[in-house]
Design a protein around this motif. Structure first.
Motif, short mmCIF file in Angstrom:
data_model
loop_
_atom_site.label_atom_id
_atom_site.label_comp_id
_atom_site.label_asym_id
_atom_site.label_seq_id
_atom_site.Cartn_x
_atom_site.Cartn_y
_atom_site.Cartn_z
N LYS A 185 3.45 57.69 53.76
CA LYS A 185 4.73 56.98 53.63
C LYS A 185 5.02 56.15 54.88
O LYS A 185 5.44 55.00 54.79
CB LYS A 185 5.87 57.96 53.38
CG LYS A 185 5.89 58.55 51.99
CD LYS A 185 7.06 59.49 51.83
CE LYS A 185 7.11 60.07 50.41
NZ LYS A 185 8.25 61.01 50.24
N ARG B 45 5.33 52.13 54.98
CA ARG B 45 6.50 51.42 55.50
C ARG B 45 6.12 50.47 56.63
O ARG B 45 6.63 49.34 56.71
CB ARG B 45 7.54 52.43 55.99
CG ARG B 45 8.22 53.20 54.87
CD ARG B 45 9.13 54.27 55.41
NE ARG B 45 9.72 55.06 54.33
CZ ARG B 45 10.44 56.16 54.53
NH1 ARG B 45 10.65 56.60 55.76
NH2 ARG B 45 10.94 56.80 53.49
N SER C 239 6.63 46.47 56.54
CA SER C 239 7.39 45.72 57.56
C SER C 239 6.51 44.63 58.20
O SER C 239 6.98 43.51 58.46
CB SER C 239 7.91 46.68 58.63
OG SER C 239 6.84 47.35 59.27
#
Length: 200
Positions: free
Chosen positions: A133, A137, A141
């Motif tokens: 995870k 992420r 980004s």
């Protein structure tokens, strides 16, 4: 059949009768009796008695080469009756104790396996999921940042095109619409004046 063979046969059949009593109690402990009849219990009963008969015949075959006499059945009955009157209560208590010990050992083995294998695997899977995870992420980004950098010139070009060509066209269209709206308002105002004069 000699006297020794007859004695061994009688002793073996008495032991077999005791064995049948113990096996029957064990079978009833793991196959409880109920009033409803079903095929599975019927088949289990047949298989149980066939196995007992084969075992007794094998013992008889080893002792007196398979000679069947009336005294054999009497010895079996004596052994079974002796078990029912003398050994049944003690055997049932021993059986329950063995079952409890086996269940305790099985639970202990299950807890050990859970503590040494299952729990560490669960922790590792949770860590991998959390790490995936975080990586997802981070990648998202980074992709958003890169796409923002790449789209910045396109955004400037789009604003330039809008201000240079599209905005004047839009302004002209809006002015034309306002003129048409004003043209439509004048007749309506005249109609209102005529209606007012008629009412007077």
């Amino acid at each position: 059949m000699s006297l020794n063979v007859q004695l061994y046969t009688i002793l073996a059949m008495v032991g077999s009768g005791i064995w049948i009593g113990a096996a029957l109690d064990t079978y009833h402990r793991f196959q409880p009796r109920d009033r409803k009849w079903n095929w599975l219990r019927f088949i289990n009963d047949i298989v149980f008695w066939i196995l007992q008969a084969l075992l007794i015949f094998y013992v008889l075959l080893q002792v007196n080469h398979g000679e069947v006499r009336i005294i054999i059945f009497l010895a079996l009955l004596c052994g079974f009756a002796g078990y029912q009157s003398l050994l049944q209560k003690a055997y049932r208590k021993l059986l329950e104790f063995i079952i409890k010990v086996v269940i305790g050992i099985a639970r202990m083995i299950r807890n050990i396996i859970s503590a040494l294998l299952i729990q560490p695997v669960k922790v590792i899977l949770k860590l991998l999921l959390t790490l995936s995870k975080m990586i997802g992420r981070l990648l998202l980004s980074i992709l958003l940042f890169i796409s923002g950098i790449l789209l910045f010139p396109l955004r400037k070009i789009g604003l330039f095109i809008y201000n240079r060509w599209l905005k004047p066209i839009q302004v002209k269209m809006l002015t034309k619409l306002k003129e048409k709206a004003g043209f439509l308002k004048k007749p309506t105002n005249k109609v209102k004046d005529w209606i007012g004069k008629l009412r007077r």
